[in-house]
Scaffold this active site. Structure first.
Site, PDB file in Angstrom:
ATOM      1  N   GLY A  56     -77.955 -35.941 -18.569  1.00  0.00           N
ATOM      2  CA  GLY A  56     -77.636 -35.808 -17.155  1.00  0.00           C
ATOM      3  C   GLY A  56     -76.563 -34.781 -16.830  1.00  0.00           C
ATOM      4  N   GLU A  57     -75.841 -34.293 -17.839  1.00  0.00           N
ATOM      5  CA  GLU A  57     -74.828 -33.259 -17.538  1.00  0.00           C
ATOM      6  C   GLU A  57     -75.529 -32.000 -17.030  1.00  0.00           C
ATOM      7  OE1 GLU A  57     -72.337 -32.519 -20.913  1.00  0.00           O
ATOM      8  OE2 GLU A  57     -71.402 -34.491 -20.805  1.00  0.00           O
ATOM      9  N   ARG A 114     -63.670 -35.144   5.248  1.00  0.00           N
ATOM     10  CA  ARG A 114     -63.141 -36.121   6.205  1.00  0.00           C
ATOM     11  C   ARG A 114     -61.805 -36.714   5.785  1.00  0.00           C
ATOM     12  NH1 ARG A 114     -68.740 -39.030   7.426  1.00  0.00           N
ATOM     13  NH2 ARG A 114     -69.227 -37.924   5.497  1.00  0.00           N
ATOM     14  N   GLN A 115     -61.519 -36.724   4.475  1.00  0.00           N
ATOM     15  CA  GLN A 115     -60.170 -37.164   4.067  1.00  0.00           C
ATOM     16  C   GLN A 115     -59.316 -35.908   3.911  1.00  0.00           C
ATOM     17  OE1 GLN A 115     -60.849 -40.132   0.800  1.00  0.00           O
ATOM     18  NE2 GLN A 115     -59.624 -41.416   2.165  1.00  0.00           N
ATOM     19  N   HIS A 148     -65.009 -29.670   9.264  1.00  0.00           N
ATOM     20  CA  HIS A 148     -64.681 -30.887  10.016  1.00  0.00           C
ATOM     21  C   HIS A 148     -63.314 -30.725  10.702  1.00  0.00           C
ATOM     22  CE1 HIS A 148     -64.814 -34.996  11.180  1.00  0.00           C
ATOM     23  NE2 HIS A 148     -63.708 -35.277  10.522  1.00  0.00           N
ATOM     24  N   ASP A 187     -66.196 -37.741  20.485  1.00  0.00           N
ATOM     25  CA  ASP A 187     -64.862 -38.281  20.195  1.00  0.00           C
ATOM     26  C   ASP A 187     -63.800 -37.242  20.527  1.00  0.00           C
ATOM     27  OD1 ASP A 187     -64.710 -36.543  17.972  1.00  0.00           O
ATOM     28  OD2 ASP A 187     -65.639 -38.036  16.680  1.00  0.00           O
ATOM     29  N   LYS A 210     -63.676 -42.941  21.589  1.00  0.00           N
ATOM     30  CA  LYS A 210     -64.370 -43.777  20.586  1.00  0.00           C
ATOM     31  C   LYS A 210     -63.364 -44.443  19.665  1.00  0.00           C
ATOM     32  CE  LYS A 210     -66.042 -41.755  16.640  1.00  0.00           C
ATOM     33  NZ  LYS A 210     -66.870 -40.842  15.853  1.00  0.00           N
ATOM     34  N   ARG A 212     -63.101 -46.155  15.885  1.00  0.00           N
ATOM     35  CA  ARG A 212     -63.840 -46.381  14.647  1.00  0.00           C
ATOM     36  C   ARG A 212     -63.313 -47.644  13.996  1.00  0.00           C
ATOM     37  NH1 ARG A 212     -67.411 -44.207  11.481  1.00  0.00           N
ATOM     38  NH2 ARG A 212     -67.674 -42.210  12.495  1.00  0.00           N
ATOM     39  N   THR A 241     -73.919 -41.639   9.726  1.00  0.00           N
ATOM     40  CA  THR A 241     -74.749 -42.837   9.923  1.00  0.00           C
ATOM     41  C   THR A 241     -75.504 -42.792  11.255  1.00  0.00           C
ATOM     42  OG1 THR A 241     -72.997 -44.042  11.074  1.00  0.00           O
ATOM     43  CG2 THR A 241     -73.060 -44.239   8.669  1.00  0.00           C
TER      44      THR A 241
HETATM   45  C1  R5P Z   1     -65.988 -37.674  13.355  1.00  0.00           C
HETATM   46  O1  R5P Z   1     -64.854 -37.291  13.408  1.00  0.00           O
HETATM   47  C2  R5P Z   1     -67.145 -36.750  13.138  1.00  0.00           C
HETATM   48  O2  R5P Z   1     -67.048 -35.592  13.908  1.00  0.00           O
HETATM   49  C3  R5P Z   1     -68.437 -37.443  13.418  1.00  0.00           C
HETATM   50  O3  R5P Z   1     -68.446 -37.859  14.767  1.00  0.00           O
HETATM   51  C4  R5P Z   1     -68.627 -38.659  12.573  1.00  0.00           C
HETATM   52  O4  R5P Z   1     -68.251 -38.427  11.241  1.00  0.00           O
HETATM   53  C5  R5P Z   1     -70.063 -39.092  12.625  1.00  0.00           C
HETATM   54  O5  R5P Z   1     -70.217 -40.214  11.826  1.00  0.00           O
HETATM   55  P1  R5P Z   1     -71.357 -41.257  12.119  1.00  0.00           P
HETATM   56  O6  R5P Z   1     -72.618 -40.494  12.330  1.00  0.00           O
HETATM   57  O7  R5P Z   1     -71.380 -42.096  10.849  1.00  0.00           O
HETATM   58  O8  R5P Z   1     -70.952 -42.064  13.309  1.00  0.00           O
END
Ligand code: R5P
Length: 335
Positions: A56-57, A114-115, A148, A187, A210, A212, A241
């Site tokens: 798998g490498e 995202r992090q 992002h 958001d 929004k 979360r 998602t």
């Molecule tokens: C958030 O800051 C991003 O811009 C997206 O709105 C978010 O990551 C979307 O995630 P999901 O589709 O899981 O709600």
């Protein structure tokens, strides 16, 4: 005087000759995008074996001579993120050891974005670690799209070209005529992007407040601005998602919105996102091909527009040492 001469000598030794030959390679993340970019540039995609050892490498071999080349490695770090990231790192390492003159990592979708800061104790800053890995592997530059968060550019101590796909989406939206519209950010974090779209489409702006609750659960608290009787263009950098978009669409309908179109750059489409979109009040979801959509996730509501011509134009400009920002003069998302 002596020191001055030494300095000059040193500088001379460190000046890289202008790279003459352009070469493009890819891993398995999005070969179709790489092929389309090459088509736009009028060159063939470089030959490389990017396979797996039996256990798998990842097993890599660049099969063309790349000595002295100006090399672009196209590899979004989408799912399977770890595999795609590792392929990118190994391709960069192979290219460096094969004496490429300059290596640009082309990462249209930058995973692990995202992090990007510590929002809680004892969490990593994954976006920074990934930047360190790309630089340590030997990349000389990064070309990426609709990050992002813009500050990720600062995680790199090499030149970063951060481009926006708004032009590609704008052309598509204008061709299909969006009338009596309002641009909505799902958001508060997406406000800069939404503002750029509202400026481009010359229409008002609204924002969803929004909350979360978890990685998969979001709740709309408020719609800020008027959407009553308007066609909505909801814009975001990524859809994972699909929860944010579906929830937002429902809230907008309750506020009297008419047709809802979602414009999202990176179709991450995790889990049952497609089902959520199909069951939502969103009429069309327009996404880019920064991430490939597998056949099983294709559906009647999703339209894909290609960012290959845009990436191709930017690659050509980087290669020719021309300005990249002048391509985006009217579209300053960060302004
Ligand atoms: C958030 O800051 C991003 O811009 C997206 O709105 C978010 O990551 C979307 O995630 P999901 O589709 O899981 O709600």
């Amino acid at each position: 005087m002596k020191g001055h001469n030494n300095n000059n000598e040193e500088k001379k030794n460190h000046i890289k000759p202008v790279p003459r030959d352009l070469a493009v390679f890819t891993g398995n993340a999005n070969p179709r995008l790489a092929e389309t970019i090459c088509g736009h540039l009028g060159i063939s995609l470089g030959r490389a074996l990017v396979g797996r050892f039996p256990e798998g490498e990842i097993n890599i071999q660049i099969q063309d001579n790349i000595r002295g080349k100006d090399l672009f490695i196209i590899q979004p770090t989408c799912s399977p993120t770890n595999d795609n990231l590792m392929e990118l790192l190994l391709l960069i390492d192979a290219a460096r050891r094969a004496s490429a003159d300059r290596i640009t990592a082309v990462v249209p979708y930058y995973g692990y974005a995202r992090q990007d800061r510590k929002v809680r104790p004892r969490v990593p800053i994954s976006a920074k670690l990934v930047a360190n890995l790309i630089v340590s592997a030997g990349a000389d530059r990064l070309l990426t799209m609709d990050l992002h968060s813009g500050q990720i550019q600062g995680f790199f101590d090499i030149p970063v070209d951060h481009i926006y796909s708004i032009r590609a989406f704008g052309t598509h939206l204008n061709r299909h005529g969006v009338r009596n519209a309002v641009v909505v950010s799902p958001d508060v974090g997406g406000i800069k992007m939404a503002r750029a779209y509202s400026k481009m489409l010359d229409c008002p702006l609204a924002i969803i407040d929004k909350r979360r609750d978890s990685d998969t659960q979001t709740k709309v608290m408020n719609v800020i601005g008027s959407v009553k009787g308007k066609n909505v263009v909801m814009v975001d950098d990524l859809i994972s998602t699909g929860g944010s978009m579906a929830e937002a669409a429902h809230a907008l309908k309750e506020e009297g919105a008419k047709e809802i179109i979602a414009v999202v750059v990176h179709p991450v489409l995790a889990g049952n996102a497609v089902e959520k979109i199909m069951n939502s009040e969103i009429e069309r979801l327009i996404v880019s091909d920064s991430i490939p959509i597998p056949d099983r996730k294709r559906c009647s509501k999703i339209e894909v527009i290609s960012v290959a011509p845009l990436l191709g134009d930017v690659i050509r400009r980087i290669h020719q040492h021309k300005s990249v920002s002048s391509l985006f003069a009217k579209e300053a998302v960060e302004a």
